[in-house]
Design an enzyme around this catalytic site. Structure first.
Site, PDB file in Angstrom:
ATOM      1  N   CYS A 266       0.833  -1.198   0.000  1.00 43.13           N
ATOM      2  CA  CYS A 266       0.000   0.000   0.000  1.00 43.13           C
ATOM      3  C   CYS A 266       0.876   1.260   0.000  1.00 43.13           C
ATOM      4  O   CYS A 266       0.665   2.178  -0.797  1.00 43.13           O
ATOM      5  CB  CYS A 266      -0.922  -0.032   1.228  1.00 43.13           C
ATOM      6  SG  CYS A 266      -2.190   1.227   1.210  1.00 43.13           S
ATOM      7  N   CYS A 267       1.892   1.284   0.874  1.00 38.50           N
ATOM      8  CA  CYS A 267       2.797   2.440   0.916  1.00 38.50           C
ATOM      9  C   CYS A 267       3.590   2.557  -0.380  1.00 38.50           C
ATOM     10  O   CYS A 267       3.882   3.668  -0.834  1.00 38.50           O
ATOM     11  CB  CYS A 267       3.769   2.329   2.092  1.00 38.50           C
ATOM     12  SG  CYS A 267       3.111   2.905   3.654  1.00 38.50           S
TER      13      CYS A 267
ATOM     14  N   CYS B  51       7.275   4.445   6.036  1.00 40.08           N
ATOM     15  CA  CYS B  51       6.520   4.115   4.813  1.00 40.08           C
ATOM     16  C   CYS B  51       7.455   3.616   3.711  1.00 40.08           C
ATOM     17  O   CYS B  51       7.007   2.952   2.775  1.00 40.08           O
ATOM     18  CB  CYS B  51       5.744   5.327   4.334  1.00 40.08           C
ATOM     19  SG  CYS B  51       6.780   6.741   3.966  1.00 40.08           S
TER      20      CYS B  51
HETATM   21  S1  SF4 Z   1       0.241   4.825   5.512  1.00 43.71           S
HETATM   22 FE1  SF4 Z   1       0.866   3.462   3.876  1.00 43.71          FE
HETATM   23  S2  SF4 Z   1      -0.254   1.548   4.354  1.00 43.71           S
HETATM   24 FE2  SF4 Z   1      -1.288   3.157   5.447  1.00 43.71          FE
HETATM   25  S3  SF4 Z   1      -2.946   3.828   4.073  1.00 43.71           S
HETATM   26 FE3  SF4 Z   1      -1.166   5.205   3.779  1.00 43.71          FE
HETATM   27  S4  SF4 Z   1      -0.125   4.358   2.066  1.00 43.71           S
HETATM   28 FE4  SF4 Z   1      -1.463   2.746   2.845  1.00 43.71          FE
END
Ligand code: SF4
Length: 247
Positions: free
Chosen positions: A116-117, A224
């Site tokens: 996700c990051c 992140c």
């Molecule tokens: S911090 Fe990273 S894992 Fe969490 S929602 Fe944002 S992008 Fe996604």
């Protein structure tokens, strides 16, 4: 590269006793317009935003629009833009990842926060940094174990110069500066949200917890990936995202 790694190491050492404004002024003189500031638009971002807009009002400010922020952060970003007329550039995930994001929806921060990051933060930032010479960031040594070993000036593996003018500041220094200059604050209460990222990965902290204890709780993750080598190798391997459920 304008400076050799040896010259950068020496300058970085000299800057250990310089003020953030002196470091920013040097960076502007040497690298403008090929330099950006990145900001997450939380309360602790405000001193650096204020200093940069005072020294170089037209500097581009990269904001990672992950689509997962608190509304409060987006409103605060808008407020600062209105009062300071900032040159903000919103960075968003590349189109090639949209199908993956659609598939996993709001579960991805939980099922695979590294992926996700990568999609929402690291990849858009890496793409936007191409062709630049320097990047100003607000990281501080007192924030994480990884950041404790950072240098004020440091080349990334891509040859970009990362400049951290506040590296020697503490959380108290940041808030004393905000008090002294009467600067705006993020709407979420600082005592409970001293470090604010995306909503699914940020919780309120307890009185005895550290500044970043509310980030990625229970995920064995403290960064992140923007300030680590997590994604700086050649692409990524299946091991990076082994928790991802099958498509
Ligand atoms: S911090 Fe990273 S894992 Fe969490 S929602 Fe944002 S992008 Fe996604």
């Amino acid at each position: 590269m304008k400076f050799t790694p040896k010259e950068i190491a020496s300058l970085s050492k000299d800057f250990e006793t310089a003020s953030p404004q002196e470091i920013i002024q040097w960076a502007v003189d040497e690298f403008c317009p090929n330099i950006v500031l990145s900001s997450s638009f939380q309360t602790q971002s405000v001193p650096l935003l204020y200093m940069v807009k005072e020294i170089q009002p037209k500097m581009r400010i990269y904001f990672l629009d992950t689509g997962m922020h608190f509304w409060d952060t987006l409103i605060f970003r808008e407020h600062l833009d209105q009062i300071w007329d900032l040159n903000i550039v919103d960075l968003r995930p590349d189109k090639k990842w949209h199908a993956v994001l659609r598939h996993f929806g709001t579960d991805l921060p939980d099922t695979d926060p590294n992926l996700c990051c990568y999609i929402r933060k690291v990849q858009p930032m890496q793409k936007a940094m191409k062709g630049l010479d320097a990047w100003i960031t607000g990281i501080r040594r007192d924030q994480t174990e990884n950041r404790a070993h950072a240098q004020i000036l440091e080349y990334t593996r891509d040859g970009l110069l990362r400049i951290a003018p506040l590296l020697n500041w503490t959380g108290d220094t940041v808030f004393n500066f905000i008090e002294e200059k009467n600067l705006p604050r993020h709407p979420l209460p600082h005592s409970r949200y001293p470090s604010i990222g995306c909503k699914p990965c940020t919780r309120a902290i307890q009185p005895n917890e550290g500044e970043r204890a509310g980030r990625w709780t229970g995920k064995k993750k403290t960064e992140c990936g923007l300030h680590t080598d997590m994604f700086n190798k050649n692409g990524f391997t299946e091991d990076d995202f082994k928790n991802l459920p099958p498509l």
